[in-house]
Design an enzyme around this catalytic site. Sequence first.
Site, PDB file in Angstrom:
ATOM      1  N   CYS B  85       0.821  -1.222   0.000  1.00  0.00           N
ATOM      2  CA  CYS B  85       0.000   0.000   0.000  1.00  0.00           C
ATOM      3  C   CYS B  85       0.848   1.263   0.000  1.00  0.00           C
ATOM      4  CB  CYS B  85      -0.934   0.011   1.202  1.00  0.00           C
ATOM      5  SG  CYS B  85      -2.047  -1.387   1.244  1.00  0.00           S
ATOM      6  N   CYS B 203     -14.175  -1.212   5.968  1.00  0.00           N
ATOM      7  CA  CYS B 203     -13.050  -1.742   5.199  1.00  0.00           C
ATOM      8  C   CYS B 203     -12.990  -0.965   3.894  1.00  0.00           C
ATOM      9  CB  CYS B 203     -13.253  -3.219   4.886  1.00  0.00           C
ATOM     10  SG  CYS B 203     -13.587  -4.247   6.335  1.00  0.00           S
ATOM     11  N   CYS B 204     -11.789  -0.508   3.502  1.00  0.00           N
ATOM     12  CA  CYS B 204     -11.720   0.327   2.307  1.00  0.00           C
ATOM     13  C   CYS B 204     -12.023  -0.504   1.062  1.00  0.00           C
ATOM     14  CB  CYS B 204     -10.356   1.002   2.208  1.00  0.00           C
ATOM     15  SG  CYS B 204      -8.997  -0.108   1.901  1.00  0.00           S
TER      16      CYS B 204
END
Lengths: 146, 382
Positions: B85, B203-204
């Site tokens: 990420c 949650c993305c």
Amino acid sequence: MHIDNQQDTLPLVPEGIAAEAGETGPVLTGGHCPHCRRDFFPRPRHCPQCLQPPEERQLSGDGVIYSYTVVRTRAPFGLPQPYAVGFIDLSQSGLRIFGLLNQSDIGRLAIGKAVCLKLEPLGLDGKGGPCRRPYFSLAEREGDDA
Amino acid sequence: MPKPVVAGVGMIPFAKYPQRSLVDLGAEAAFLALKDAGVAPGRVEAGFFANAVGSRLFGDSTIGQNVLWEVGINRIPVINVENACTSGSTAFYLACNAVAAGQAEMALVVGAEKMCVPEFGLINSGESEWDTQLGLVAPASFALRAQRHMLEFGTTVEQMAQVAVKNRAHAAGNPVAMFRDLITVEDVLAAPMIVDPLTRFQCCPIADGAAALVVCSEAVARGLGRAAVRVKAVVLGTGGYESPQDLAHWETDYRVCAQAYEKAGLGPEDLDLVECHDAFTISEILHYEALGLCPPGEGGRFVAQGHASLGGRVPVNPSGGLLSRGHPVGATGVAQVIEIVEQLRGQAGPRQIAGAKVGLAHCMGGDKAGDTKSCTAAILSI
């Protein structure tokens, strides 16, 4: 608990991180650096402090739940759905390790509860066949029907 | 030593682009950044391209060269960056260092990801890792932190839900965010449970998207006649990995944030805004604490009291964050810097923080031994 011979020969996933140790039940296969007097899990290639090769050391799988959760998404590796995972504080070595928890303990799990290690058929291996995985189960109290 | 600045930004809305290729997405963002900086491709002396999952999903490699040649950039050093990420923020880190070292007067950073494809599952720490084979998926490692935080500090599910509600409200003012419809705490808590206690809205979401930055020296920026945003600090750290890890007090997070403050000569009290890695609601709460926006353990109450909202003490994720902007992994770290730049330039439209002078972009990536594999923090000022 009865485990037949066929189950005993199922491949272990992940390889090399746990073993049956006869009467005492399953143990975790960790490492120990005699020079730095530190335990590791899993066994590293080198002691991260002195880079000596660690000895293999069987670590007790007795511990207490440090944290736990229940995974309700599509389960990977043929694991049951839902399945539980957690971090366990191992009583003997003081290590805090990630592990699967017993699916049938869902609903009774709590931080601080005692667990012990099992090594039984669970999920699928990389080829899609049956395998054994280590997981932690709530320690059974005397007299429990287990 | 040359001082790095951001002289141009470009990004496409984060969304699903089933008809467009990864290269196409990245090239558009690169084009927009060059146009924003007002520079020709021949001025760029180094390229850093961030992508996390393209090689796994499409079998591609050295994608950056393909993207940069689409905007006429060739011959220069081009480096492809994968750091989970933090791929995008790592590319930014490398570009700033290249400029600061005098290796390039101008560098282009592009982060792009195409992941809304049927083959994509849940992010994990690598198929061959032992903990992945024991069922560790990314939401689980954050749920385990949430459980500890709730136990140790009395953080509630309602407080965690407030992070999602706040970031959605922020996203309503951001045209490039993927989800802009307001939600309530009740909506968040009633959404399907993913990993206890995190529901789907905590949650993305995955997304396709691309974002790009032109980084150059302060001297070069003066020649461009554009409002440049100074990079006061940009740091990158990796995990400690030792056992036992404290899941409610993230040492790596605290350490990297402290390094950024030290390098910039600034502290949390100087920040006008923060973009942080809210991959899950609990992550943002942990980052408030590591960033020193509130005392350890107070993150849940900090968001519930509105301190992280637009108009609050330190707005966090005014863009909507990963939770509402969407998380095209390789593009996220670049998009966070873009939000800071737009805020400091006063170009953030309805979500503008009045008089913003200093902003911090924070990102995290990967999972190993109960720790993150990568953590970045950048402090920018105008």
